[in-house]
Design a protein around this motif. Sequence first.
Motif, mmCIF file in Angstrom:
data_model
loop_
_atom_site.group_PDB
_atom_site.id
_atom_site.type_symbol
_atom_site.label_atom_id
_atom_site.label_comp_id
_atom_site.label_asym_id
_atom_site.label_seq_id
_atom_site.Cartn_x
_atom_site.Cartn_y
_atom_site.Cartn_z
ATOM 1 N N THR A 46 0.850 -1.357 -0.107
ATOM 2 C CA THR A 46 -0.032 -0.243 -0.114
ATOM 3 C C THR A 46 0.723 1.502 0.178
ATOM 4 N N ARG A 105 2.013 -10.652 0.878
ATOM 5 C CA ARG A 105 0.605 -10.832 1.379
ATOM 6 C C ARG A 105 0.502 -12.198 1.885
ATOM 7 N N ASP A 113 -6.538 -14.604 -0.765
ATOM 8 C CA ASP A 113 -7.502 -14.175 -1.665
ATOM 9 C C ASP A 113 -6.716 -14.105 -3.078
ATOM 10 N N GLU A 114 -7.683 -13.902 -4.059
ATOM 11 C CA GLU A 114 -7.302 -13.790 -5.504
ATOM 12 C C GLU A 114 -6.460 -12.218 -5.522
ATOM 13 N N ASP A 115 -6.825 -11.240 -5.117
ATOM 14 C CA ASP A 115 -6.186 -10.045 -5.126
ATOM 15 C C ASP A 115 -4.667 -10.154 -4.229
ATOM 16 N N ASP A 116 -4.784 -11.153 -3.356
ATOM 17 C CA ASP A 116 -3.448 -10.849 -2.782
ATOM 18 C C ASP A 116 -2.551 -12.041 -3.730
ATOM 19 N N ASP A 118 -2.709 -11.854 -6.949
ATOM 20 C CA ASP A 118 -2.440 -10.855 -8.040
ATOM 21 C C ASP A 118 -1.273 -9.978 -7.678
ATOM 22 N N ALA A 119 -1.448 -9.404 -6.667
ATOM 23 C CA ALA A 119 -0.469 -8.334 -6.125
ATOM 24 C C ALA A 119 0.807 -8.808 -5.866
ATOM 25 N N ARG A 122 2.246 -9.581 -9.426
ATOM 26 C CA ARG A 122 2.509 -8.203 -10.116
ATOM 27 C C ARG A 122 3.850 -7.665 -9.503
#
Length: 303
Positions: A46, A105, A113-116, A118-119, A122
């Motif tokens: 973040t 993460r 989570d999918e967002d974790d 992907d982040a 990335r």
Amino acid sequence: MTELSAGRVVVVTGAGRGLGRAHALAFAAEGAKVVVNDLGVGLDGTRGEETPAQHVVEEIRALGGKAVADGSDIATADGAQALVATALDAFGRLDTLVNNAGFLRDRMLVNLDEDDWDAVMRVHLKGHFLPLKYAAAHWRAEAREGRTPAARVVNTSSGAGLLGSVGQGNYSAAKAGIIGLTLVAAAEMGRYGVQVNAIAPAARTRMTEQAFADAMAAPTAGAFDAMAPENVSPLVVWLGSDASAGVTGRVFEAEGGRITVMEGWRPGPTADKAARWTPAEAGEAARTLLAKSEPPQPVYGAR
């Protein structure tokens, strides 16, 4: 100092803190001009209000070195191209790229989570690929114009990428991917004067201090601090210099005063029926081969 990097222009991503900061300072101490890239994000990626890249630049300049800060998001094509442009605009050339940026993460797989996922992919995997892509494109163009460089790339993997780490499925997968990327880049870019290697460092940083708080406790006064990030940087500086000529497509583990050449997947025991196996035969053959093979190293955190 030997000024091993005199005349070289070095880009270090994620260089505002920890290993990246140590690498940037070490390169500058050996005579390099350094592009200090950092977004100033928190441990989980973040955005924050700090500008750690500029702080490192000021440290380098206070010691008599040359450096500029770069705040590009290296996990985007525009940001990676801007990073290469920063080096060329500020210093007129680019010799070494150290891909180091990353964050965590951590979750067990069933809670990830999918967002974790992907982040982390990335910043670690895409954030290695894109700077490498655009730096390599520049070096290829130089070679085609008859100015073949002595270019160096040092990628940052991890023991988690080599062995796996419980609670870090996303991070382990990304770091394993970096090793594969390193091997391909070394094979593809050698003809253009580019050497690509990877390190798997262990050191006390923001990313490790919680997970390994006991093992990585600060040493007593005067004792060797085996987990200081500065211990890893000498190998990185050497790999990023002319002195490492001929070394490419290799993975090194670095921790404290120890350097290890990691040896990856190699063919082990083999059985060949010269015809199709039945499932039962394949299973019997597999068990026989496993009995002859070396057992795998344990996954970090496994009981």
